[in-house]
Design a protein around this motif. Structure first.
Motif, PDB file in Angstrom:
ATOM      1  N   VAL A  52      23.060 -45.774  10.276  1.00 51.71           N
ATOM      2  CA  VAL A  52      22.591 -44.978  11.400  1.00 51.71           C
ATOM      3  C   VAL A  52      22.534 -43.522  10.957  1.00 51.71           C
ATOM      4  CG1 VAL A  52      23.146 -44.203  13.748  1.00 51.71           C
ATOM      5  CG2 VAL A  52      23.672 -46.557  13.045  1.00 51.71           C
ATOM      6  N   VAL A  53      21.445 -42.830  11.306  1.00 46.68           N
ATOM      7  CA  VAL A  53      21.377 -41.387  11.107  1.00 46.68           C
ATOM      8  C   VAL A  53      21.302 -40.740  12.490  1.00 46.68           C
ATOM      9  CG1 VAL A  53      20.440 -41.317   8.765  1.00 46.68           C
ATOM     10  CG2 VAL A  53      18.868 -41.532  10.672  1.00 46.68           C
ATOM     11  N   ILE A  54      22.187 -39.778  12.701  1.00 45.83           N
ATOM     12  CA  ILE A  54      22.220 -39.037  13.965  1.00 45.83           C
ATOM     13  C   ILE A  54      21.761 -37.623  13.667  1.00 45.83           C
ATOM     14  CG2 ILE A  54      23.656 -38.143  15.836  1.00 45.83           C
ATOM     15  CD1 ILE A  54      25.548 -40.500  15.409  1.00 45.83           C
ATOM     16  N   MET A  55      20.756 -37.184  14.445  1.00 46.87           N
ATOM     17  CA  MET A  55      20.213 -35.847  14.210  1.00 46.87           C
ATOM     18  C   MET A  55      19.820 -35.205  15.532  1.00 46.87           C
ATOM     19  SD  MET A  55      16.503 -37.057  12.778  1.00 46.87           S
ATOM     20  CE  MET A  55      17.061 -38.695  12.340  1.00 46.87           C
ATOM     21  N   GLY A  56      19.791 -33.900  15.517  1.00 50.20           N
ATOM     22  CA  GLY A  56      19.318 -33.168  16.675  1.00 50.20           C
ATOM     23  C   GLY A  56      17.803 -33.201  16.778  1.00 50.20           C
ATOM     24  N   ARG A  57      17.315 -32.797  17.930  1.00 50.76           N
ATOM     25  CA  ARG A  57      15.876 -32.790  18.211  1.00 50.76           C
ATOM     26  C   ARG A  57      15.112 -31.930  17.209  1.00 50.76           C
ATOM     27  NH1 ARG A  57      13.294 -28.836  20.593  1.00 50.76           N
ATOM     28  NH2 ARG A  57      15.228 -27.951  21.380  1.00 50.76           N
ATOM     29  N   LYS A  58      15.610 -30.741  16.900  1.00 49.64           N
ATOM     30  CA  LYS A  58      14.898 -29.860  15.968  1.00 49.64           C
ATOM     31  C   LYS A  58      14.840 -30.480  14.574  1.00 49.64           C
ATOM     32  CE  LYS A  58      15.991 -25.570  18.362  1.00 49.64           C
ATOM     33  NZ  LYS A  58      16.771 -24.313  18.291  1.00 49.64           N
ATOM     34  N   THR A  59      15.910 -31.137  14.160  1.00 49.31           N
ATOM     35  CA  THR A  59      15.892 -31.810  12.863  1.00 49.31           C
ATOM     36  C   THR A  59      14.860 -32.922  12.866  1.00 49.31           C
ATOM     37  OG1 THR A  59      18.194 -31.248  12.406  1.00 49.31           O
ATOM     38  CG2 THR A  59      17.277 -33.134  11.204  1.00 49.31           C
ATOM     39  N   TRP A  60      14.820 -33.716  13.953  1.00 47.28           N
ATOM     40  CA  TRP A  60      13.834 -34.792  14.061  1.00 47.28           C
ATOM     41  C   TRP A  60      12.419 -34.238  13.875  1.00 47.28           C
ATOM     42  CZ3 TRP A  60      13.088 -39.888  14.122  1.00 47.28           C
ATOM     43  CH2 TRP A  60      11.882 -40.382  14.625  1.00 47.28           C
ATOM     44  N   PHE A  61      12.102 -33.171  14.605  1.00 41.14           N
ATOM     45  CA  PHE A  61      10.749 -32.637  14.544  1.00 41.14           C
ATOM     46  C   PHE A  61      10.481 -31.839  13.268  1.00 41.14           C
ATOM     47  CE2 PHE A  61      10.883 -33.557  19.153  1.00 41.14           C
ATOM     48  CZ  PHE A  61       9.772 -34.397  19.188  1.00 41.14           C
ATOM     49  N   SER A  62      11.518 -31.497  12.494  1.00 41.85           N
ATOM     50  CA  SER A  62      11.302 -30.839  11.202  1.00 41.85           C
ATOM     51  C   SER A  62      10.904 -31.853  10.127  1.00 41.85           C
ATOM     52  CB  SER A  62      12.555 -30.074  10.763  1.00 41.85           C
ATOM     53  OG  SER A  62      13.558 -30.957  10.280  1.00 41.85           O
ATOM     54  N   GLU A  81      17.123 -31.889  26.349  1.00 34.54           N
ATOM     55  CA  GLU A  81      15.830 -31.589  26.953  1.00 34.54           C
ATOM     56  C   GLU A  81      14.944 -32.817  27.127  1.00 34.54           C
ATOM     57  OE1 GLU A  81      13.908 -28.541  24.681  1.00 34.54           O
ATOM     58  OE2 GLU A  81      15.645 -27.223  24.764  1.00 34.54           O
ATOM     59  N   LEU A  82      14.891 -33.687  26.116  1.00 36.45           N
ATOM     60  CA  LEU A  82      14.006 -34.844  26.169  1.00 36.45           C
ATOM     61  C   LEU A  82      14.534 -35.877  27.159  1.00 36.45           C
ATOM     62  CD1 LEU A  82      13.317 -35.323  22.334  1.00 36.45           C
ATOM     63  CD2 LEU A  82      11.855 -34.196  24.032  1.00 36.45           C
ATOM     64  N   LYS A  83      13.610 -36.559  27.830  1.00 37.87           N
ATOM     65  CA  LYS A  83      13.983 -37.598  28.797  1.00 37.87           C
ATOM     66  C   LYS A  83      13.834 -38.995  28.218  1.00 37.87           C
ATOM     67  CE  LYS A  83      14.870 -34.438  31.722  1.00 37.87           C
ATOM     68  NZ  LYS A  83      16.145 -33.817  31.451  1.00 37.87           N
ATOM     69  N   GLU A  84      13.084 -39.125  27.132  1.00 41.47           N
ATOM     70  CA  GLU A  84      12.949 -40.409  26.447  1.00 41.47           C
ATOM     71  C   GLU A  84      12.881 -40.147  24.953  1.00 41.47           C
ATOM     72  OE1 GLU A  84       8.239 -41.360  26.659  1.00 41.47           O
ATOM     73  OE2 GLU A  84       9.362 -41.647  28.511  1.00 41.47           O
ATOM     74  N   ALA A  85      13.202 -41.173  24.177  1.00 42.07           N
ATOM     75  CA  ALA A  85      13.199 -41.032  22.723  1.00 42.07           C
ATOM     76  C   ALA A  85      11.818 -40.600  22.251  1.00 42.07           C
ATOM     77  CB  ALA A  85      13.595 -42.352  22.069  1.00 42.07           C
ATOM     78  N   PRO A  86      11.761 -39.638  21.330  1.00 42.60           N
ATOM     79  CA  PRO A  86      10.457 -39.236  20.821  1.00 42.60           C
ATOM     80  C   PRO A  86       9.809 -40.395  20.064  1.00 42.60           C
ATOM     81  CG  PRO A  86      12.221 -38.124  19.619  1.00 42.60           C
ATOM     82  CD  PRO A  86      12.857 -38.890  20.732  1.00 42.60           C
ATOM     83  N   ALA A  89      11.485 -42.640  17.134  1.00 50.06           N
ATOM     84  CA  ALA A  89      12.951 -42.669  17.160  1.00 50.06           C
ATOM     85  C   ALA A  89      13.410 -43.971  17.799  1.00 50.06           C
ATOM     86  CB  ALA A  89      13.499 -41.475  17.931  1.00 50.06           C
ATOM     87  N   HIS A  90      14.522 -44.480  17.345  1.00 45.91           N
ATOM     88  CA  HIS A  90      15.031 -45.739  17.885  1.00 45.91           C
ATOM     89  C   HIS A  90      15.828 -45.536  19.169  1.00 45.91           C
ATOM     90  CE1 HIS A  90      14.553 -46.553  13.480  1.00 45.91           C
ATOM     91  NE2 HIS A  90      13.757 -47.450  14.039  1.00 45.91           N
ATOM     92  N   HIS A  91      16.544 -44.417  19.242  1.00 42.25           N
ATOM     93  CA  HIS A  91      17.384 -44.149  20.419  1.00 42.25           C
ATOM     94  C   HIS A  91      17.418 -42.649  20.690  1.00 42.25           C
ATOM     95  CE1 HIS A  91      18.991 -48.259  20.429  1.00 42.25           C
ATOM     96  NE2 HIS A  91      19.074 -48.133  19.116  1.00 42.25           N
ATOM     97  N   LEU A  92      17.658 -42.305  21.943  1.00 38.61           N
ATOM     98  CA  LEU A  92      17.869 -40.925  22.375  1.00 38.61           C
ATOM     99  C   LEU A  92      19.230 -40.861  23.042  1.00 38.61           C
ATOM    100  CD1 LEU A  92      16.746 -38.009  22.966  1.00 38.61           C
ATOM    101  CD2 LEU A  92      15.993 -38.931  25.174  1.00 38.61           C
ATOM    102  N   ALA A  93      19.995 -39.837  22.707  1.00 40.67           N
ATOM    103  CA  ALA A  93      21.280 -39.601  23.368  1.00 40.67           C
ATOM    104  C   ALA A  93      21.314 -38.137  23.800  1.00 40.67           C
ATOM    105  CB  ALA A  93      22.439 -39.913  22.425  1.00 40.67           C
ATOM    106  N   SER A  94      21.941 -37.884  24.937  1.00 40.02           N
ATOM    107  CA  SER A  94      21.959 -36.520  25.459  1.00 40.02           C
ATOM    108  C   SER A  94      22.962 -35.627  24.728  1.00 40.02           C
ATOM    109  CB  SER A  94      22.269 -36.527  26.949  1.00 40.02           C
ATOM    110  OG  SER A  94      23.528 -37.140  27.186  1.00 40.02           O
ATOM    111  N   ASP A  95      23.948 -36.229  24.088  1.00 40.84           N
ATOM    112  CA  ASP A  95      24.931 -35.453  23.335  1.00 40.84           C
ATOM    113  C   ASP A  95      25.614 -36.363  22.311  1.00 40.84           C
ATOM    114  OD1 ASP A  95      27.021 -36.891  24.700  1.00 40.84           O
ATOM    115  OD2 ASP A  95      26.894 -35.448  26.331  1.00 40.84           O
ATOM    116  N   PHE A  96      26.445 -35.775  21.478  1.00 36.78           N
ATOM    117  CA  PHE A  96      27.078 -36.515  20.391  1.00 36.78           C
ATOM    118  C   PHE A  96      27.984 -37.625  20.922  1.00 36.78           C
ATOM    119  CE2 PHE A  96      29.968 -36.982  16.702  1.00 36.78           C
ATOM    120  CZ  PHE A  96      29.012 -37.266  15.742  1.00 36.78           C
ATOM    121  N   SER A  97      28.718 -37.346  21.981  1.00 42.83           N
ATOM    122  CA  SER A  97      29.601 -38.369  22.568  1.00 42.83           C
ATOM    123  C   SER A  97      28.805 -39.570  23.058  1.00 42.83           C
ATOM    124  CB  SER A  97      30.417 -37.785  23.727  1.00 42.83           C
ATOM    125  OG  SER A  97      31.296 -36.801  23.251  1.00 42.83           O
TER     126      SER A  97
END
Length: 168
Positions: A52-62, A81-86, A89-97
């Motif tokens: 699994v790779v966990i990254m922030g939105r800006k990293t994803w779009f970079s 900010e995003l309401k659904e996975a870009p 992306a396989h999953h979207l989470a609102s924060d690290f937890s």
């Protein structure tokens, strides 16, 4: 569930990790550094599973669109900010937890192996958005002779770097 988290980050001598959405040494491409990143983050320790790779939105779009998602890995993007996975992306989470709770679901327990935090800066709890915080090295031990990790100073296109693996 207790889980080991791995972090992988490329830094320049002053601990910079990015400049204008690119790596600090852009436009130079360090192919051996990239191969190391890909090998470490995409090689699972358990057969039949994926890392699994966990990254922030800006990293994803970079990441160039043609390279999204990072292949052979389960891509989790963090965003408030995003309401659904870009797309891709396989999953979207609102924060690290929330991402860590996602890893504990039945679906992920069967498919997920190693977890790699790959950036950006907010995932490393930075006060600024492009530098690593000071690390208390007395909490970590530098490992040597790690299988698959080149030792010593590396050089590509006049840029010198080294790989280091630490354990807490």
């Amino acid at each position: 569930m207790s889980r080991v988290l791995n972090a992988i980050v490329a830094v320049c001598p002053n601990m910079g990790i990015g400049n204008n959405g690119n790596l600090p040494w852009h436009p130079i491409r360090l192919s051996n550094e990239f191969k190391h990143f890909r090998k470490m983050t995409s090689t699972p320790s358990a057969e039949g599973k994926q890392n699994v790779v966990i990254m922030g939105r800006k990293t994803w779009f970079s990441i160039p669109e043609k390279n999204r998602p990072l292949s052979g890995r389960i891509n989790i993007v963090l965003s408030r900010e995003l309401k659904e996975a870009p797309p891709g992306a396989h999953h979207l989470a609102s924060d690290f937890s929330s991402a860590l709770r996602l890893l504990d679901t039945a679906e992920m327990a069967d498919t997920a192996d190693q977890v790699w935090v790959i950036g950006g800066s907010s995932l490393y709890k930075f006060d600024c958005d492009t530098f690593l915080p000071e690390i208390s090295m007395d909490k970590y031990r530098l490992l040597s002779g790690v299988a698959g990790v080149a030792e010593g100073m590396q050089e590509e296109h006049g840029v010198q770097y080294s790989f280091e693996v630490y354990e807490s």
